[in-house]
Design an enzyme around this catalytic site. Structure first.
Site, short mmCIF file in Angstrom:
data_model
loop_
_atom_site.label_atom_id
_atom_site.label_comp_id
_atom_site.label_asym_id
_atom_site.label_seq_id
_atom_site.Cartn_x
_atom_site.Cartn_y
_atom_site.Cartn_z
N ARG A 83 0.84 -1.21 0.00
CA ARG A 83 0.00 0.00 0.00
C ARG A 83 0.87 1.26 0.00
O ARG A 83 0.57 2.24 0.67
CB ARG A 83 -0.92 0.02 1.23
N SER B 78 -10.76 -0.90 3.04
CA SER B 78 -10.02 -0.95 4.31
C SER B 78 -9.66 0.47 4.72
O SER B 78 -9.02 1.19 3.96
CB SER B 78 -8.72 -1.74 4.15
N GLU C 247 -5.06 3.84 5.72
CA GLU C 247 -4.87 3.63 4.28
C GLU C 247 -5.55 4.77 3.51
O GLU C 247 -5.06 5.25 2.50
CB GLU C 247 -5.47 2.28 3.85
P1 FAD Z 1 -8.98 8.44 -5.37
O1 FAD Z 1 -9.67 8.01 -4.13
O2 FAD Z 1 -9.69 9.41 -6.25
O3 FAD Z 1 -7.55 9.02 -5.01
C1 FAD Z 1 -6.68 8.32 -4.16
C2 FAD Z 1 -5.36 9.08 -4.07
O4 FAD Z 1 -4.70 9.09 -5.33
C3 FAD Z 1 -5.55 10.56 -3.71
O5 FAD Z 1 -4.46 10.96 -2.90
C4 FAD Z 1 -5.49 11.28 -5.06
O6 FAD Z 1 -5.03 12.62 -4.94
C5 FAD Z 1 -4.49 10.42 -5.81
N1 FAD Z 1 -4.71 10.37 -7.27
C6 FAD Z 1 -5.80 9.87 -7.91
N2 FAD Z 1 -5.61 9.89 -9.25
C7 FAD Z 1 -4.38 10.44 -9.46
C8 FAD Z 1 -3.62 10.73 -10.63
N3 FAD Z 1 -4.06 10.47 -11.87
N4 FAD Z 1 -2.38 11.30 -10.47
C9 FAD Z 1 -1.90 11.57 -9.23
N5 FAD Z 1 -2.58 11.31 -8.09
C10 FAD Z 1 -3.80 10.75 -8.21
N6 FAD Z 1 -7.58 -0.90 -2.52
C11 FAD Z 1 -6.72 -1.94 -2.63
O7 FAD Z 1 -5.50 -1.75 -2.78
N7 FAD Z 1 -7.18 -3.22 -2.58
C12 FAD Z 1 -8.47 -3.54 -2.44
O8 FAD Z 1 -8.83 -4.70 -2.40
C13 FAD Z 1 -9.40 -2.46 -2.32
N8 FAD Z 1 -10.71 -2.71 -2.15
C14 FAD Z 1 -11.59 -1.68 -2.03
C15 FAD Z 1 -12.95 -1.96 -1.85
C16 FAD Z 1 -13.88 -0.94 -1.74
C17 FAD Z 1 -15.34 -1.29 -1.55
C18 FAD Z 1 -13.45 0.41 -1.80
C19 FAD Z 1 -14.44 1.52 -1.71
C20 FAD Z 1 -12.09 0.73 -1.95
C21 FAD Z 1 -11.15 -0.32 -2.07
N9 FAD Z 1 -9.77 -0.07 -2.23
C22 FAD Z 1 -8.89 -1.13 -2.37
C23 FAD Z 1 -9.26 1.31 -2.23
C24 FAD Z 1 -9.35 2.02 -3.61
O9 FAD Z 1 -10.26 1.38 -4.46
C25 FAD Z 1 -8.00 2.11 -4.30
O10 FAD Z 1 -7.07 2.80 -3.50
C26 FAD Z 1 -8.08 2.82 -5.66
O11 FAD Z 1 -6.87 2.70 -6.36
C27 FAD Z 1 -8.44 4.30 -5.54
O12 FAD Z 1 -8.71 4.80 -6.83
P2 FAD Z 1 -9.49 6.16 -7.04
O13 FAD Z 1 -9.42 6.48 -8.48
O14 FAD Z 1 -10.83 6.06 -6.44
O15 FAD Z 1 -8.56 7.15 -6.22
N1 EPU Z 2 -10.45 -10.50 10.38
C1 EPU Z 2 -11.13 -10.56 11.57
N2 EPU Z 2 -12.25 -9.80 11.71
C2 EPU Z 2 -12.70 -8.99 10.74
C3 EPU Z 2 -12.01 -8.93 9.52
C4 EPU Z 2 -10.87 -9.69 9.36
O1 EPU Z 2 -10.74 -11.28 12.48
O2 EPU Z 2 -13.74 -8.34 10.95
C5 EPU Z 2 -9.23 -11.33 10.22
C6 EPU Z 2 -9.51 -12.79 9.88
O3 EPU Z 2 -8.50 -13.55 10.52
C7 EPU Z 2 -9.28 -12.85 8.38
C8 EPU Z 2 -8.15 -11.84 8.20
O4 EPU Z 2 -8.45 -10.81 9.16
O5 EPU Z 2 -8.88 -14.11 7.95
C9 EPU Z 2 -8.01 -11.24 6.82
O6 EPU Z 2 -9.25 -10.65 6.44
P1 EPU Z 2 -9.59 -10.40 4.89
O7 EPU Z 2 -9.31 -11.64 4.11
O8 EPU Z 2 -10.95 -9.83 4.81
O9 EPU Z 2 -8.50 -9.38 4.41
P2 EPU Z 2 -7.94 -8.07 5.09
O10 EPU Z 2 -6.54 -8.32 5.54
O11 EPU Z 2 -8.88 -7.52 6.07
C10 EPU Z 2 -6.79 -7.18 2.92
C11 EPU Z 2 -6.73 -5.88 2.18
C12 EPU Z 2 -7.95 -5.74 1.28
C13 EPU Z 2 -7.93 -6.87 0.27
C14 EPU Z 2 -7.99 -8.20 1.03
C15 EPU Z 2 -7.84 -9.39 0.11
C16 EPU Z 2 -5.45 -4.33 3.52
C17 EPU Z 2 -5.47 -3.15 4.41
N3 EPU Z 2 -6.65 -4.77 3.10
O12 EPU Z 2 -7.90 -7.10 3.80
O13 EPU Z 2 -7.84 -4.50 0.57
O14 EPU Z 2 -9.03 -6.78 -0.62
O15 EPU Z 2 -6.90 -8.25 1.99
O16 EPU Z 2 -6.54 -9.53 -0.31
O17 EPU Z 2 -4.38 -4.85 3.19
C18 EPU Z 2 -8.38 -2.19 0.67
O18 EPU Z 2 -7.14 -1.99 0.64
O19 EPU Z 2 -9.22 -1.26 0.68
C19 EPU Z 2 -8.85 -3.57 0.68
C20 EPU Z 2 -10.14 -3.89 0.74
#
Ligand code: FAD
Ligand code: EPU
Length: 345
Positions: free
Chosen positions: A166, A240, A337
């Site tokens: 991240r 997250s 994050e």
């Molecule tokens: P924004 O929220 O619009 O911006 C994020 C940051 O990037 C800001 O600081 C912004 O200024 C900057 N930025 C955006 N575009 C540019 C650009 N073109 N040039 C320079 N800076 C820029 N993230 C994960 O890593 N893994 C996951 O599994 C994951 N799951 C998610 C699930 C949900 C339901 C949600 C809501 C979010 C999740 N995220 C996850 C977080 C998010 O989707 C990512 O961080 C994504 O890349 C953000 O994209 P965005 O276009 O919405 O960025």
């Molecule tokens: N867990 C709990 N309670 C909860 C949630 C999680 O105990 O309420 C524990 C469990 O042991 C579970 C473990 O956490 O097995 C991992 O949970 P999960 O698989 O849901 O993944 P996570 O570590 O919570 C991360 C990323 C997600 C990504 C998933 C899958 C981060 C901060 N988050 O979540 O990314 O989708 O793994 O790879 O690394 C995001 O960045 O926004 C995001 C959603």
């Protein structure tokens, strides 16, 4: 090239996945690379600016008193091929999930484990998006953009991006000073599915896929995500809220001595990643609601939600209380994050 429309007091509710009802003093959507000079002019004249993609990783603490630059640059182009790879250049404003679907439709592998992550292509390198055993850096070739102060265009290769968990250079020294205009991905022909994440292999077994394809992996990831994570269209959230903390092996062993069930994933000889969701749940926060306005998701404690009428400050106060509580309970400090967009410093 057509000039863009500059809007005043522009609503951002549809431009942040928390669904917060906030406004930007000034707003424009950057749609073509030919508008970049005009955009730089606006940015350099603004008292404050924010580059915004899909708004899925931001928390606005209130109205944005400055200029919001929405990155809408589109485009998909294959710029090279070799015997094993295709090099695909994507405009920063392309929707990430649409890029994943485009690659799958062409049989190009690499993005399938990153299916259904919200947001844009241009934001993906900022925090090196990751899920289900894969990170953006695994398919990253390079990116292009423009330095906001000098107007110079620049390419960043993979090493220069300094990707981490991240993390990238764009969260540190190049934070907020560089506008990413396009990202080139190196996609695999005849790709082997990445099945290292237990939840993915388990889901594929449930789906009775004994020889899964990259399309099967994408389907499995989508099924897991739909089950576990709230859809921002229904319940405002930014995924997250915190990163999973990385602690020393000794720190993890002492935690386990206290709590034998504490989960942890070894990431090097000396470090263990602990799921923040577990720490937050154990500290008693899972499913908690703050006056019906915001809360901690009942299925995934790492996700803070806007239950309908929260302010950004409500969500921030909740996040702060969680950090204090996890620190008091475990002596571990959670790092955000989500990018918090506060008032001017
Ligand atoms: P924004 O929220 O619009 O911006 C994020 C940051 O990037 C800001 O600081 C912004 O200024 C900057 N930025 C955006 N575009 C540019 C650009 N073109 N040039 C320079 N800076 C820029 N993230 C994960 O890593 N893994 C996951 O599994 C994951 N799951 C998610 C699930 C949900 C339901 C949600 C809501 C979010 C999740 N995220 C996850 C977080 C998010 O989707 C990512 O961080 C994504 O890349 C953000 O994209 P965005 O276009 O919405 O960025
Ligand atoms: N867990 C709990 N309670 C909860 C949630 C999680 O105990 O309420 C524990 C469990 O042991 C579970 C473990 O956490 O097995 C991992 O949970 P999960 O698989 O849901 O993944 P996570 O570590 O919570 C991360 C990323 C997600 C990504 C998933 C899958 C981060 C901060 N988050 O979540 O990314 O989708 O793994 O790879 O690394 C995001 O960045 O926004 C995001 C959603």
């Amino acid at each position: 090239m057509q000039a863009f429309d500059i809007k005043h007091r522009h609503p951002l509710k549809g431009l942040n996945t928390f669904g917060l009802d906030v406004y930007a003093d000034t707003y424009f959507n950057l749609l073509h690379t030919g508008q970049i000079n005009q955009a730089l002019d606006q940015i350099n004249r603004a008292k404050r600016y924010l580059l915004l993609g899909g708004g899925s990783n931001v928390l606005f603490l209130g109205d944005y008193h400055g200029t919001v630059v929405h990155i809408g640059l589109k485009g998909k182009k294959v710029i090279g091929r070799d015997s094993r790879h295709v090099y695909l250049r994507l405009g920063a404003g392309e929707i990430w999930q649409e890029a994943v679907l485009f690659c799958l439709a062409n049989g190009w592998g690499g993005l399938e484990n990153l299916s259904l992550i919200p947001g844009t292509v241009g934001a993906a390198p900022i925090q090196n998006i990751g899920a289900y055993g894969v990170e953006l850096e695994d398919s990253f070739q390079d990116l292009e953009g423009v330095e906001l102060s000098s107007g110079k265009t620049r390419t960043y290769g993979k090493t220069e991006c300094a990707f981490g968990y991240r993390d990238s250079i764009f969260k540190r020294v190049a934070a907020k000073t560089f506008l990413i205009t396009s990202v080139t991905l190196r996609l695999r022909l005849n790709a082997k599915p990445v099945l290292a994440h237990e939840a993915v292999s388990q889901q594929l077994r449930t789906m009775k896929k004994s020889a899964p394809t990259i399309q099967d992996v994408s389907d499995a990831v989508i099924a897991i995500r739909r089950r576990k994570l709230p859809d921002p269209a229904e319940l405002g959230n930014a995924g997250s809220f915190f990163k999973n903390p990385i602690v020393s092996s000794e720190r993890y062993l002492s935690l386990q001595a206290d709590r034998p069930a504490a989960p942890g994933y070894r990431i090097s000889d000396s470090e263990v990643k602990i799921p923040a969701g577990w720490l937050i749940e154990q500290a008693g926060w899972k499913g908690r609601s703050i006056d019906g306005r915001c809360g901690v998701h009942h299925q995934q404690a790492l996700v803070l939600v806007n239950s309908g009428n929260a302010s950004g400050q409500d969500i921030m106060d909740l996040a702060t209380a969680i950090v204090t509580s996890v620190e008091d309970t475990f002596g571990i400090t959670l790092e955000r994050e989500v990018n918090v967009i506060g008032p001017p410093a």
